[in-house]
Write a protein that holds these residues in place. Structure first.
Motif: not given
Length: 112
Positions: A8, A11, A107
């Motif tokens: 990740p 966002a 994300k």
């Protein structure tokens, strides 16, 4: 050797449309781009290091298109890098690595 995994980054809303950010993925600087503002959201990831200028600056380049190709122009010497493939259009020998990227759960994720 470690297998590739999805990491990740941030966002999607943290990246202004048609700009990029730099993320450290493992020990690599990766330039991550949010292209467009319409759905479906498109994200791309390439190496941040520009071999033409010997600087880690591609995330700060200008996003645009040349024909059907979505590119970033390096902020130093303005060479164009294809965001899908990492190919340097003016100097293919100086192409950069392209990473798989996706948006999931709001994300941005990069496979590295």
């Amino acid at each position: 050797m470690q297998a590739n995994r999805w990491t990740p980054i941030c966002a999607l809303d943290d990246i202004v449309p048609n700009t990029g950010v730099c993320a450290l993925v493992g020990d690599e600087q990766v330039a991550v781009f949010h292209v467009g503002g319409d759905t479906p959201q498109r994200v791309y990831a390439i190496g941040n290091y520009d071999p033409n200028s010997d600087a880690a600056v591609l995330s700060r380049g200008l996003v645009g298109s040349l024909g059907d190709r979505i590119v970033v122009a390096s902020p130093i010497y303005k060479q164009h890098f294809d965001l899908a493939t990492g190919e340097c259009l003016e100097a293919p020998a100086n192409s950069v690595h392209a990473y798989a990227a996706k948006v999931e759960g709001g994300k941005v994720w990069v496979l590295a």
